[in-house]
Design a protein around this motif. Structure first.
Motif, short mmCIF file in Angstrom:
data_model
loop_
_atom_site.label_atom_id
_atom_site.label_comp_id
_atom_site.label_asym_id
_atom_site.label_seq_id
_atom_site.Cartn_x
_atom_site.Cartn_y
_atom_site.Cartn_z
N PRO A 308 2.77 -25.15 -4.54
CA PRO A 308 2.69 -23.91 -3.77
C PRO A 308 1.31 -23.67 -3.16
CG PRO A 308 2.45 -23.42 -6.11
CD PRO A 308 2.59 -24.93 -5.98
N ILE A 309 1.32 -22.97 -2.04
CA ILE A 309 0.11 -22.38 -1.47
C ILE A 309 0.27 -20.87 -1.60
CG2 ILE A 309 -1.17 -21.91 0.66
CD1 ILE A 309 -0.35 -24.68 1.64
N PHE A 310 -0.71 -20.22 -2.20
CA PHE A 310 -0.69 -18.76 -2.33
C PHE A 310 -1.65 -18.17 -1.30
CE2 PHE A 310 0.15 -20.48 -6.60
CZ PHE A 310 1.41 -19.92 -6.84
N THR A 311 -1.16 -17.27 -0.47
CA THR A 311 -2.03 -16.54 0.46
C THR A 311 -2.10 -15.10 -0.04
OG1 THR A 311 -0.23 -15.92 2.00
CG2 THR A 311 -1.34 -18.03 2.36
N MET A 312 -3.31 -14.64 -0.26
CA MET A 312 -3.52 -13.33 -0.89
C MET A 312 -4.63 -12.57 -0.16
SD MET A 312 -3.47 -14.62 -4.87
CE MET A 312 -4.46 -16.08 -4.52
N PRO A 313 -4.68 -11.24 -0.30
CA PRO A 313 -5.79 -10.49 0.28
C PRO A 313 -7.12 -10.86 -0.38
CG PRO A 313 -3.94 -9.03 -0.23
CD PRO A 313 -3.64 -10.36 -0.87
N ARG A 314 -8.19 -10.59 0.32
CA ARG A 314 -9.51 -10.71 -0.29
C ARG A 314 -9.59 -9.74 -1.47
NH1 ARG A 314 -12.51 -10.27 5.55
NH2 ARG A 314 -12.04 -12.40 6.29
N PRO A 315 -10.33 -10.09 -2.51
CA PRO A 315 -10.37 -9.22 -3.70
C PRO A 315 -10.77 -7.78 -3.41
CG PRO A 315 -11.35 -11.34 -4.20
CD PRO A 315 -11.08 -11.34 -2.72
N THR A 316 -11.66 -7.57 -2.43
CA THR A 316 -12.14 -6.21 -2.13
C THR A 316 -11.24 -5.46 -1.15
OG1 THR A 316 -13.53 -7.14 -0.38
CG2 THR A 316 -14.55 -6.82 -2.55
N GLU A 317 -10.22 -6.14 -0.65
CA GLU A 317 -9.35 -5.52 0.36
C GLU A 317 -8.46 -4.45 -0.27
OE1 GLU A 317 -8.00 -5.23 4.35
OE2 GLU A 317 -9.72 -6.26 3.45
N LYS A 318 -8.34 -3.33 0.42
CA LYS A 318 -7.41 -2.30 -0.01
C LYS A 318 -6.01 -2.62 0.51
CE LYS A 318 -10.64 1.57 -0.45
NZ LYS A 318 -10.99 2.93 0.03
N ILE A 319 -5.03 -2.55 -0.37
CA ILE A 319 -3.65 -2.78 0.06
C ILE A 319 -2.85 -1.50 -0.16
CG2 ILE A 319 -3.63 -5.29 -0.23
CD1 ILE A 319 -2.29 -4.86 -2.95
N GLY A 320 -2.11 -1.16 0.85
CA GLY A 320 -1.26 0.02 0.80
C GLY A 320 -0.29 -0.05 1.96
N PRO A 321 0.73 0.78 1.96
CA PRO A 321 1.71 0.75 3.05
C PRO A 321 1.04 0.99 4.41
CG PRO A 321 2.48 2.13 1.25
CD PRO A 321 1.06 1.80 0.95
N LEU A 322 1.51 0.31 5.42
CA LEU A 322 0.97 0.50 6.77
C LEU A 322 1.15 1.95 7.19
CD1 LEU A 322 2.40 -2.76 8.36
CD2 LEU A 322 -0.03 -2.26 8.03
N PRO A 323 0.10 2.57 7.74
CA PRO A 323 0.18 4.00 8.11
C PRO A 323 1.34 4.31 9.04
CG PRO A 323 -2.09 3.19 8.25
CD PRO A 323 -1.22 2.00 7.99
N GLN A 324 1.65 3.39 9.96
CA GLN A 324 2.75 3.62 10.90
C GLN A 324 4.07 3.79 10.16
OE1 GLN A 324 0.47 1.12 10.89
NE2 GLN A 324 0.17 0.26 12.93
N LEU A 325 4.23 3.03 9.06
CA LEU A 325 5.48 3.10 8.29
C LEU A 325 5.52 4.36 7.45
CD1 LEU A 325 5.78 -0.62 7.13
CD2 LEU A 325 6.68 0.45 9.20
N VAL A 326 4.38 4.74 6.89
CA VAL A 326 4.32 5.95 6.07
C VAL A 326 4.65 7.18 6.91
CG1 VAL A 326 2.83 7.43 4.67
CG2 VAL A 326 2.66 4.94 4.47
#
Length: 361
Positions: A308-326
């Motif tokens: 497998p190749i895992f693609t992940m956010p940078r450790p300091t990146e904030k992840i949350g629902p996209l504002p347009q969807l919220v």
């Protein structure tokens, strides 16, 4: 010194601490699975009753032609239902995929001391880790798997620090696969009605890792698992199966009548790659795309590999629902720093909780 297969501490030291791995244990000659590897009945995989995923692979070459919209719909539907799908004509050369499998067998076929130099705590590089199972110090039952994990920072460091036996082919696999990952993300975000340019996508896949998993032959496959149930942390995972297979996915949404809650097998397709949605993408998509639990079976006939190749956010990146969807839909997820999410994942990996519970608002 060979361990006593009836002494759990002796076996753990031989396999885990001394770096012999499951392969080193199997090479001693086994007629039955040692007790520490026997899974509780509810975690065993019943190959006879599992259904098979019947959807054909998605032809990614058609993303660049008149059938673009239809292919985007196929990708999105798969991500919204099972969270897993297979792709062909993906831009990763078939010869490269075959070379990858050969390189994996070459690496794990080495003498134990050659692999053990990359064990946690002694590895000459923080980018490379050789190990067995998942978090063996915490697991109630160990997994029938050895692995080498290679974190990507840049090409030069990969070629300098990744293992000689597999570094070039693993790097080529990563480079070509990332181009495909970007295309898939463009399609998935387009389906959500959102356009993200490279400056927004880059931080979401800013951490990249290539793993090579090795599952030695097992005398009692019905009692063990190669990988226990889990979901992936990141955005998208790209997986190369060999011809033996053994990947099982839990159905979270009804894709066919009566399938919800069941485990289905994703059979290997020559030349295809498996794509699956990770937790981070489920959060960012506001729950539209599904990060499914999955696991892997062992076999008594041949050793097998998966890469497998895992693609992940940078450790300091904030992840949350996209504002347009919220704004359109509301949300049940909270925003959090990816490093915190990772820490929670590894702290609670074997307590029966899905890691996504940590992200619920």
């Amino acid at each position: 010194m060979a361990p006593s297969l009836n002494d759990a501490e002796s076996l753990f030291n031989f396999v885990v601490k001394n770096g012999n791995g499951v392969k080193g244990m199997v090479d001693l000659g086994l007629s039955k699975v040692p007790e520490p590897y026997i899974q509780p009945p509810q975690e065993r995989i019943d190959k006879q009753t599992a259904r098979t995923y019947a959807q054909p692979p998605i032809d990614l070459s058609k993303l660049d032609g008149p059938e673009h919209e239809r292919v985007v719909e196929e990708i999105a539907r798969a991500a919204e239902t099972l969270g897993f799908f297979q792709v062909v004509n993906h831009g990763v050369p078939i010869e490269l995929l075959e070379s990858l499998k050969e390189a994996a067998h070459t690496f794990f076929g080495q003498l134990p001391e050659k692999k053990a130099v990359y064990c946690k705590g002694v590895s000459p590089s923080p980018l490379v880790k050789y190990g067995t199972s998942f978090v063996p110090e915490k697991e109630k039952a160990l997994e029938w798997k050895d692995y080498i994990s290679m974190i990507y920072t840049n090409d030069a460091e990969a070629l300098e620090q990744w293992p000689q036996e597999c570094k070039k082919v693993a790097l080529d696999y990563l480079r070509t696969s990332i181009k495909m990952v970007r295309k898939l993300l463009e399609a998935l975000f387009k389906n959500l009605g959102v356009t993200l340019d490279d400056s927004k996508i880059d931080p979401l896949i800013g951490t990249k890792m290539v793993n090579m998993n090795y599952y030695p032959t097992c005398p009692n496959p019905d009692l063990t698992v190669g990988v226990g149930r889990h979901s992936d942390l990141g955005i998208l995972t790209v997986l190369l199966q060999d011809g033996i297979g053994g990947l099982y996915v839990k159905v979270e949404e009804d894709i066919d009548s009566g399938n919800k809650g069941q485990w289905i097998e994703i059979p290997p397709v020559p030349g295809a790659l498996v794509i699956n949605v990770g937790d981070s993408l489920q959060i960012i998509s506001n729950g539209r795309y599904k990060s499914a639990e999955h696991r892997a079976r062992t076999t008594s006939t041949n050793s097998r590999v998966s890469i497998p190749i895992f693609t992940m956010p940078r450790p300091t990146e904030k992840i949350g629902p996209l504002p347009q969807l919220v704004e359109r839909e509301g949300t049940g997820f909270k925003e959090l720093v990816f490093q915190d999410y990772m820490n929670n994942f590894f702290s609670n990996a074997h307590d029966g909780k899905k890691s996504l519970e940590f992200a619920l608002a």
